[in-house]
Write a protein that holds these residues in place. Sequence first.
Motif, PDB file in Angstrom:
ATOM      1  N   ILE B  79      26.361  95.073  95.613  1.00  0.00           N
ATOM      2  CA  ILE B  79      27.899  96.441  95.350  1.00  0.00           C
ATOM      3  C   ILE B  79      27.195  97.588  95.988  1.00  0.00           C
ATOM      4  O   ILE B  79      27.812  98.418  96.321  1.00  0.00           O
ATOM      5  CB  ILE B  79      28.218  96.262  93.926  1.00  0.00           C
ATOM      6  CG1 ILE B  79      29.368  96.950  93.643  1.00  0.00           C
ATOM      7  CG2 ILE B  79      27.348  96.717  92.797  1.00  0.00           C
ATOM      8  CD1 ILE B  79      30.845  96.092  94.382  1.00  0.00           C
ATOM      9  N   GLN B  92      36.772  98.084  97.570  1.00  0.00           N
ATOM     10  CA  GLN B  92      36.875  98.983  96.297  1.00  0.00           C
ATOM     11  C   GLN B  92      37.933 100.141  96.330  1.00  0.00           C
ATOM     12  O   GLN B  92      38.542  99.528  94.921  1.00  0.00           O
ATOM     13  CB  GLN B  92      35.924  99.836  96.116  1.00  0.00           C
ATOM     14  CG  GLN B  92      34.336  99.494  96.177  1.00  0.00           C
ATOM     15  CD  GLN B  92      33.180 100.231  96.564  1.00  0.00           C
ATOM     16  OE1 GLN B  92      33.150 101.421  97.666  1.00  0.00           O
ATOM     17  NE2 GLN B  92      31.840  99.570  96.169  1.00  0.00           N
ATOM     18  N   MET B  96      40.612  99.217  93.280  1.00  0.00           N
ATOM     19  CA  MET B  96      41.330 100.646  92.403  1.00  0.00           C
ATOM     20  C   MET B  96      42.883 100.996  92.455  1.00  0.00           C
ATOM     21  O   MET B  96      43.879 100.564  91.044  1.00  0.00           O
ATOM     22  CB  MET B  96      40.880 101.832  92.781  1.00  0.00           C
ATOM     23  CG  MET B  96      39.337 101.776  92.636  1.00  0.00           C
ATOM     24  SD  MET B  96      38.501 103.791  92.523  1.00  0.00           S
ATOM     25  CE  MET B  96      38.676 103.822  94.370  1.00  0.00           C
ATOM     26  N   SER B 107      33.317  92.672  88.623  1.00  0.00           N
ATOM     27  CA  SER B 107      33.540  93.189  89.865  1.00  0.00           C
ATOM     28  C   SER B 107      32.736  93.349  90.732  1.00  0.00           C
ATOM     29  O   SER B 107      33.088  93.410  92.266  1.00  0.00           O
ATOM     30  CB  SER B 107      34.092  93.979  89.290  1.00  0.00           C
ATOM     31  OG  SER B 107      35.337  94.440  88.303  1.00  0.00           O
ATOM     32  N   ILE B 111      33.621  91.863  94.156  1.00  0.00           N
ATOM     33  CA  ILE B 111      33.859  92.718  94.942  1.00  0.00           C
ATOM     34  C   ILE B 111      32.919  92.003  96.688  1.00  0.00           C
ATOM     35  O   ILE B 111      33.401  91.515  97.417  1.00  0.00           O
ATOM     36  CB  ILE B 111      33.643  94.138  95.087  1.00  0.00           C
ATOM     37  CG1 ILE B 111      34.444  94.548  94.192  1.00  0.00           C
ATOM     38  CG2 ILE B 111      33.255  94.808  96.112  1.00  0.00           C
ATOM     39  CD1 ILE B 111      34.682  95.768  94.044  1.00  0.00           C
TER      40      ILE B 111
ATOM     41  N   ALA C  17      37.467 104.220  87.190  1.00  0.00           N
ATOM     42  CA  ALA C  17      38.141 103.011  88.324  1.00  0.00           C
ATOM     43  C   ALA C  17      36.720 103.203  89.100  1.00  0.00           C
ATOM     44  O   ALA C  17      36.024 101.968  88.738  1.00  0.00           O
ATOM     45  CB  ALA C  17      39.525 103.033  88.799  1.00  0.00           C
ATOM     46  N   LEU C  18      36.481 103.909  89.416  1.00  0.00           N
ATOM     47  CA  LEU C  18      35.174 103.869  90.433  1.00  0.00           C
ATOM     48  C   LEU C  18      34.040 103.709  89.826  1.00  0.00           C
ATOM     49  O   LEU C  18      33.947 102.960  90.723  1.00  0.00           O
ATOM     50  CB  LEU C  18      35.109 105.803  91.451  1.00  0.00           C
ATOM     51  CG  LEU C  18      34.385 105.571  92.690  1.00  0.00           C
ATOM     52  CD1 LEU C  18      35.076 104.649  93.520  1.00  0.00           C
ATOM     53  CD2 LEU C  18      33.787 107.018  92.624  1.00  0.00           C
ATOM     54  N   ARG C  20      33.466 100.790  87.878  1.00  0.00           N
ATOM     55  CA  ARG C  20      33.473  99.961  87.863  1.00  0.00           C
ATOM     56  C   ARG C  20      33.878  98.944  88.776  1.00  0.00           C
ATOM     57  O   ARG C  20      32.747  97.953  89.591  1.00  0.00           O
ATOM     58  CB  ARG C  20      34.783  99.221  86.750  1.00  0.00           C
ATOM     59  CG  ARG C  20      34.433  99.906  85.497  1.00  0.00           C
ATOM     60  CD  ARG C  20      35.902  99.514  84.586  1.00  0.00           C
ATOM     61  NE  ARG C  20      36.491 100.289  84.731  1.00  0.00           N
ATOM     62  CZ  ARG C  20      37.764 100.300  83.369  1.00  0.00           C
ATOM     63  NH1 ARG C  20      38.602  99.477  82.901  1.00  0.00           N
ATOM     64  NH2 ARG C  20      38.492 101.482  82.616  1.00  0.00           N
ATOM     65  N   VAL C  21      34.436  99.877  90.237  1.00  0.00           N
ATOM     66  CA  VAL C  21      34.316  99.158  91.306  1.00  0.00           C
ATOM     67  C   VAL C  21      32.814  99.259  92.352  1.00  0.00           C
ATOM     68  O   VAL C  21      32.669  98.687  93.171  1.00  0.00           O
ATOM     69  CB  VAL C  21      35.166  98.797  92.130  1.00  0.00           C
ATOM     70  CG1 VAL C  21      36.803  98.507  91.290  1.00  0.00           C
ATOM     71  CG2 VAL C  21      35.715 100.193  92.622  1.00  0.00           C
ATOM     72  N   ASN C  22      31.640 100.569  91.785  1.00  0.00           N
ATOM     73  CA  ASN C  22      30.800 100.660  92.618  1.00  0.00           C
ATOM     74  C   ASN C  22      29.237 100.253  91.533  1.00  0.00           C
ATOM     75  O   ASN C  22      28.738 100.521  92.482  1.00  0.00           O
ATOM     76  CB  ASN C  22      31.203 102.003  93.697  1.00  0.00           C
ATOM     77  CG  ASN C  22      31.151 103.189  92.129  1.00  0.00           C
ATOM     78  OD1 ASN C  22      30.556 102.282  91.031  1.00  0.00           O
ATOM     79  ND2 ASN C  22      30.709 104.231  92.699  1.00  0.00           N
TER      80      ASN C  22
END
Lengths: 325, 165, 783
Positions: B79, B92, B96, B107, B111, C17-18, C20-22
């Motif tokens: 990731i 990503q 969001m 996540s 992803i 959010a960022l 959590r997704v990166n």
Amino acid sequence: MKPFNYIQANSLVEAGAILAASSNGAIHSGGTDLMGCLRDRIWMDEVDVVVSLSGIAQLKYIRKEGDAIKIGAMTTLTEIATSSLVREGCLMLADAARATASPQLRNVGTLAGNICQENRCWYYRYSYRIGGIIECVRKGGKKCLAVGGDHRYHSIFGAVKKCVAVNPSDTAPALVAAGATIITTNREIPAVEFFTGENGKCSTVLEAGEIVREISVPFGGEGTKSAFKKVALRKSIDFAIVTSAASVLVDDGVVARASICLGGVAVTPHPSSEAAALLIGGPLSDERIAKAADAALAGAKPLKGNRYKVKMARAIIADTLAECS
Amino acid sequence: MSASEKILSLTVNGEPKRLLVKTHWMLSRVLREEIHHTGTKEACGEGACGACTVLMGEKAVLACMTLALEAEGKSVETIEGLMSAKNPHPIQEAWMEEFGAQCGFCSPGMIMSAKALLLRNPDPTLGEVREAMAGNICVCSNYEHIEAAVLSAARKMREDGAQNG
Amino acid sequence: MANNFKVLGKSVHQKTALERVNGSARYYSDFQIPGTLVTRFIRSPFPKAKISRLDTTAAETLPGVELVMSYKNFPQTFRDTMHYVGEQVVAVVAVDEDIAEEALELVDVEYRELPAVLSIEEALAPDAPEVFEGEPNCHDWELHYYLSEKDPESGLWTKKEHANFHGFGDVEVGFAESDVIVEAKGLKYAYTKSPAMNPRGALAHFNSGKLTVYTHSQGMHHEKTVLAGVLGLNVTDVNYVCEYIGSSFGGKIAEPSDINHPTHYLIVACLASLELSKPVRCVYTREEEMLCGWSRGSLSDVKIGFKDDGTLHAISYDNWMEMGSGGDKWTIKNSLLATGTTLYSRNCKHMRGKLRYVHTNRFLSCGWQGYGAPEGHYGVEVAMDMAAEKLGIDPIELRRMNHMRGGDIDAGYDPLLYKSCYISSSGISECLDALEKRSEWKSRWRHPSEKSGRYREGLGIAIFCMGAGRPGPGNNTSAEVKLFPDGTAKLYSALAEMGQGQHTVQCQIVAEVLGIPYKKIGLVWQETDSTPWASIAASSIGTWLQSWPTYEAAHEVRRQLLALAAGVLGVEVEKLDIEDSVIFVKDEPSRTLTIGEAMGTLGIYGGTHELIGYYSHEVPHPRCLRDGKPGQLYIPKEKGAQLVSLVVDTETGMCHDVKVINAQDVGRALNPKIVEGQFLNARHGVENALLGSDCIVDKKSGRLLNGNWIDYKPTSFLDCDIDPIIIEKPGDPTHPFGATACGEGAACPTLAAFSNAIYNAIGVRIKETPFTPDKILAALGKV
Ligand SMILES: Cc1cc2nc3c(=O)[nH]c(=O)nc-3n(C[C@H](O)[C@H](O)[C@H](O)COP(=O)(O)OP(=O)(O)OC[C@H]3O[C@@H](n4cnc5c(N)ncnc54)[C@H](O)[C@@H]3O)c2cc1C
Ligand code: SF4
Ligand code: FES
Ligand code: FES
């Protein structure tokens, strides 16, 4: 996990030599089953060396040779599920591969590993972490705990050497129904003879150091239709309660050839030649399918807690046959 | 170096790495503890949830079921490799926008599975998304949002591709 | 404030959010400190046993082992008697996991096995062995109250007396007065597991007299305070760091002072770190999580009396809750929510609820996601369906006639403080309407007797209400807001964010009140050292509880800012407003000031560098009182209705095409996407209904056979569809913006809705969850 040595073999000969030199070596194809066994330390004897076949690129192929589809031992389930050759020549195998485990596991899990995998009996697989492993008959102990315990997912066709753990492989019934041949470093074994409960922990007839190199699957010719069905509680990442595979050749409205094999119901994949025989010589009608399905389950000897599996198996074998029409 | 240790050479997110690993270490452990890429999560450790999904080449694999040494010579993407120069990857971004993460623990793996899917199928149907992502569990059961995120990411990536090409 | 919100009601992106997704979001297991020691356990192989011999010397002397812990040196955490398979016997703390595991094998331990009970039924048997010596296995709930007097004017109960049941009226009379009586007996809610994506654990680092704990928490200030007490440390010397939680659903609440509570990862890590002055990690594997995470399960009997026209008149409810060997007995009170005390308070005149908790030699049970409410709903909503059939009334209609409305009395009580209160709003009728329409109920619903063939469709409905509102003492909570001259603001809030979206919503509130864009709101939440006290985020009360201090603290800043601006502009404060970060005179919108201009910050000399608002909220907020009268409290409740549709394959016993529609009145959806996300949680009910959720224990050995995620199965992408329907009925007085609650509710009605749908398909009632194919085939008489 107990430490072990790890060696990537460059050839099957080298792999065989490493295994021969080890005290308890293990073959690693995709490792998706092996790593689980090692992580939970379910075996009584420790593995001293893991021999990986993943460096042997020559074992990864699907090709047609004459009337057979030849599948290299290291071919992944994803490759089999998406191969147009396999879909054309043995749909039930492709669909079985596709129904196995999960996308990530199919990406590395191999066909050889799938048919050589350990059983999934929850007593057998019990992790050492929570009070120590369970030493049942299959591991050389005295008792099978499932027979007197919770056997809802166990064999409905009796025990082999007191063990009622089912063979969990999804591709196994398809290979048996297809009349495939398992080619090892030593010999060629018809799929129907490949699986056994006689051999201690191992669920196959393989001898120590023997390695599967290829699986040869007859290419279903014109008119042959095959299908595979799986019943599991969860629709992904789940072992089957029951599977069924069937292949039927209908010639001029009359069944000329048929084969049927159930999975998840017995210590080995469970073919039924009686059921298949009932189909031959007439149309593939609902009525005849129902008779065949009854016959396939006629010899069932369910345990107290898994009688439902008989009903379920009967239903899906009939569905599978219906799909072949 | 004993028999239980070996040198592992691999590429992680484009960077070559060479490190000494124990032969029984899993890839997830090496990524997290040795390379300090803690974005890759472990939730079950037994292959049953997909939280540890990384790409090996272009394939989604489970880092908790992969021996580290199986990655020898391979290129691994986690990731952490997805952000380019501070900018989030379209997947990503879509995550969001569509609220793909609740607690966020699934996540990173989700992803990576989405990326593997979109690499081979840039225009998946909802059914294809579900099948391709079905090795990833979200205990927050956020699946509808995740599906929307994958479909929206596919759209973004196709548009970006069309622009760049 | 008018209804044309700028930020609220919009699905603005999640605050973190960022991260959590990166991959940069740090869960406790992502904190790494060089030199950290690891922990491994020996766990009991027996459901009940006494350690007869324990010698750890060989393990202690293995190089790399730093500490071996057992009842001998750490009696506050380890015992010499084991109460369930997997209870911790010994912990080894070592430099790496291989050495720790090797050391475990060097421990010499022997046990004397003792008789055990492994199910509620066994525990209740006449000569059952005792789980805890000298204590009966089955306990009556100590806080049963009989509500005996009512204030005629307010309708609230004024008198409560200790009794051996909870309720009001006289059920015997009530049943005698009823025309139709239904009874559902022996309904069993299997022992199921709380879901959590990140298994529990902690990293403790004691250094220079200060202890830093990296873990997950739903209420870090509370846990930290209790923990400091247990460890004998000053509260000021403990910092609790909980950046991301990795989902919890109530199941990760820690109670460090209670040896029966599954909080051992925390205590073990902390005690070892204190002892060694080194960082120590204690992280559970999935198998350990399956064992130490919370469970729930119960048996219930329900009896409901109706008038001929379907008016509900009397309810009697009995619950035997399995607690395992310890756990949290408070859970049980929530099972009453579905009864005449709350959900059916409208018409119920006679109520008798009898609660009991039962110890077994299994791992602990505590409240998670619904905290006892799902069990109650399962019993009552199944009985309601049986009643609908008996009365010949449509199942939706029967609920419509009887469910609670805003203003009705909630006698489901907080046993400590209130005798009863008002339900602030309901919306269940609107939810039922929405379900009826979305599912095409009227044209699709048919009686089971009209169904035949192999594949049979079933529709099932259930309504629900859940916590959301805990007026008891100790629920004070606070927030701080700082505004800076550049027009940005920061919220300091310790309210736990588990994925339910509170961080985002609280920042939305600050933006709304201050009139500045959401993007300009920063958030500090990561640790106790830098945040003010916040109460535990549980019972779906986050919105109800935390919105007030956030709102008030932001308002405090707003007041200060406008006062400064008023001075600069030379107008009265009342004449000013803020929008899009611009302060302006309402009557002369061209007269404006920036926030910086109002604060007059010029540099190190002069100006105001930050405006600070702080508010500590004593529950209840005055606006939650009816006409401001003390004791006359409004409680919002989380409430709605759920519909399950499925197709039963009567040959395999499998359910297909499973769909759940969840409609819920949330008052106002402050962030609709987040609300939808909460509704998707209904999937946990699907898992508990169909995917075999049950802690399957071997009857002889007491071992948990499916203690992993292969055999115990969280739902995947492919198992069902969830269709969320948000119902908004603004105006609820209990929240500054009329929002109520959404969280655990969606998991409360699902099992009943499934039971009802399966009944509707096959015409047979299955009494025990999960509704697996073996049970469905048995119900059909096919095995
Ligand atoms: C979560 C989860 C879900 C699963 N679900 C399913 C499912 O639904 N259906 C199903 O069928 N399986 C399932 N599996 C089991 C299994 O992992 C896969 O089926 C996979 O195909 C195994 O292949 P592999 O290459 O990874 O095997 P490996 O793990 O590499 O090997 C498995 C076993 O076979 C031996 N072996 C491997 N290759 C050879 C060879 N060439 N010659 C001789 N012996 C060999 C190994 O020593 C080992 O004992 C699941 C596994 C997991 C972890
Ligand atoms: S079924 Fe076989 S593997 Fe399972 S407990 Fe019995 S003997 Fe062991
Ligand atoms: S952590 Fe690897 S699959 Fe669950
Ligand atoms: S967002 Fe929490 S597990 Fe998926």
